[in-house]
Design a protein around this motif. Structure first.
Motif, PDB file in Angstrom:
ATOM      1  N   GLU A 194       0.991  -0.897  -0.031  1.00 15.99           N
ATOM      2  CA  GLU A 194      -0.076   0.250   0.087  1.00 15.99           C
ATOM      3  C   GLU A 194       0.849   1.078  -0.158  1.00 15.99           C
ATOM      4  O   GLU A 194       0.469   2.160  -0.640  1.00 15.99           O
ATOM      5  N   MET A 195       1.974   1.254   1.019  1.00 13.28           N
ATOM      6  CA  MET A 195       3.214   2.470   0.914  1.00 13.28           C
ATOM      7  C   MET A 195       3.459   2.533  -1.028  1.00 13.28           C
ATOM      8  O   MET A 195       4.134   3.466  -1.016  1.00 13.28           O
ATOM      9  N   LEU A 196       3.832   1.567  -0.944  1.00 13.56           N
ATOM     10  CA  LEU A 196       5.125   1.712  -2.296  1.00 13.56           C
ATOM     11  C   LEU A 196       4.396   1.741  -3.315  1.00 13.56           C
ATOM     12  O   LEU A 196       4.822   1.199  -5.067  1.00 13.56           O
ATOM     13  N   GLU A 197       3.054   0.567  -3.923  1.00 11.72           N
ATOM     14  CA  GLU A 197       2.304   0.605  -5.169  1.00 11.72           C
ATOM     15  C   GLU A 197       2.516   1.758  -6.103  1.00 11.72           C
ATOM     16  O   GLU A 197       2.850   1.004  -7.327  1.00 11.72           O
ATOM     17  N   PRO A 198       2.469   2.869  -5.990  1.00 11.18           N
ATOM     18  CA  PRO A 198       2.442   3.486  -7.005  1.00 11.18           C
ATOM     19  C   PRO A 198       3.715   3.352  -7.992  1.00 11.18           C
ATOM     20  O   PRO A 198       4.216   4.565  -8.586  1.00 11.18           O
ATOM     21  N   TYR A 199       4.856   3.063  -7.104  1.00 10.53           N
ATOM     22  CA  TYR A 199       6.413   2.805  -7.313  1.00 10.53           C
ATOM     23  C   TYR A 199       6.712   1.656  -7.953  1.00 10.53           C
ATOM     24  O   TYR A 199       7.721   1.400  -8.680  1.00 10.53           O
ATOM     25  N   ILE A 200       6.380   0.963  -7.765  1.00 11.93           N
ATOM     26  CA  ILE A 200       6.425  -0.769  -8.648  1.00 11.93           C
ATOM     27  C   ILE A 200       6.571  -1.353  -9.314  1.00 11.93           C
ATOM     28  O   ILE A 200       5.517  -0.863  -9.984  1.00 11.93           O
ATOM     29  N   SER A 201       7.624  -1.204  -9.847  1.00 14.01           N
ATOM     30  CA  SER A 201       8.263  -1.446 -11.673  1.00 14.01           C
ATOM     31  C   SER A 201       8.384  -2.723 -12.008  1.00 14.01           C
ATOM     32  O   SER A 201       7.873  -3.144 -12.507  1.00 14.01           O
ATOM     33  N   TYR A 202       8.548  -3.814 -11.122  1.00 14.95           N
ATOM     34  CA  TYR A 202       9.196  -4.948 -11.288  1.00 14.95           C
ATOM     35  C   TYR A 202       8.651  -6.017  -9.824  1.00 14.95           C
ATOM     36  O   TYR A 202       9.222  -5.442  -8.834  1.00 14.95           O
TER      37      TYR A 202
END
Length: 284
Positions: A194-202
């Motif tokens: 939930e914290m990192l969802e916008p940044y996950i690429s891999y």
């Protein structure tokens, strides 16, 4: 059989967990129908130690087998924050120069080991200084650095991963989400997602148990792998799913983790197939 999850996400893998021999890696990947690898090591050498000639030979061998490189599984940022950065930065520059030969613009990396028992916040400025140089250089070469949440580094827990993303996220700096590493740090993976969802690429596919930190096949631990992959499906994620079994002893494992315990198995091929079947069970 059609996938029920993440139809557009290619499956890649750390094939050095099959065997140190690139030929043996290729043989099993072809048998399983996997056409991507996150190249970390092969034939006794780590990716950061390959020369241009060796990189070219590897690329030609992989091309001949119909296998491509999704990212370089580099050791960049996997040194103590107190160590001299300059030699490490030169290693990074040399490896970055070979990405065109390898046919990828992606480099997996880390945010430096913290001294045991130290106040991590005391090292934030130095971490950011080093990361800034890495990201700036990557940008100058049109490369993408994929930060992995490894145990004992600055960005091991979700809040500090978020700190890094807020500082550097962009075309040259993205997030690699590793379920097992979060579990081994005591981090709830849904909270991390939930914290990192916008940044996950891999995404790295491995799972672990809160109880003792041991790595288990995906879906059999506390990483909430199926739930999070389902959430990625809903948001239209199409990045790589990179299988990193860590279920058996394999060449180089003790160099990858500060305190790598024996996995209790020695058959890399069997362990890799077990991990692959577990991922298929979730996706299909």
């Amino acid at each position: 059989m059609e996938r029920k999850l993440l139809h557009n996400s290619p499956i890649s893998c750390f094939a050095d967990e099959i065997d140190s021999s690139v030929d043996k890696q290729i043989a099993l990947l072809k048998e399983l129908g996997i056409s991507w690898i996150e190249f970390r090591s092969g034939d006794g050498k780590g990716v950061a130690d390959y020369s241009a000639k060796e990189a070219q030979a590897l690329r030609e061998k992989l091309d001949g087998a119909g296998i491509r490189i999704s990212a370089l599984g580099s050791p960049i940022g996997k040194i103590d924050i107190t160590q001299d950065f300059e030699p490490h930065f030169k290693t990074f520059q040399a490896m970055a120069e070979l990405t065109e030969i390898y046919g990828t613009d992606k480099i997996r990396m880390f945010s430096f080991f913290m001294p045991e028992g130290a106040d991590v916040s005391a090292y934030r400025d130095e971490v950011m200084k080093r990361m800034s140089r890495l990201v700036d250089y990557a940008a100058s070469k049109n490369l993408v650095l994929l930060h992995e949440n490894e145990k004992d580094i600055y960005g091991d827990l979700a809040p500090r991963c978020l700190d890094l993303m807020k500082e550097f996220y962009g075309s040259s700096f993205r997030c690699t989400f590793d379920f097992a590493n979060f579990v081994q740090c005591g981090q709830d993976t849904l909270e991390a997602y939930e914290m990192l969802e916008p940044y996950i690429s891999y995404v790295h596919i491995k799972d672990a148990l809160f109880e003792n930190g041991s790595v288990v096949p995906a879906g059999e631990g506390d990483g909430q792998v199926a739930e999070i992959l389902g959430r990625l499906e809903k948001k239209g994620f199409d990045g790589f799913l990179s299988l990193e079994p860590h279920l058996a002893d394999f060449a180089g494992l003790k160099n990858l983790e500060k305190s790598a315990a024996s996995r209790g198995r020695t058959d890399g091929e069997e362990a890799f197939c077990t991990a692959y079947r577990a991922l298929q069970k979730i996706l299909y």
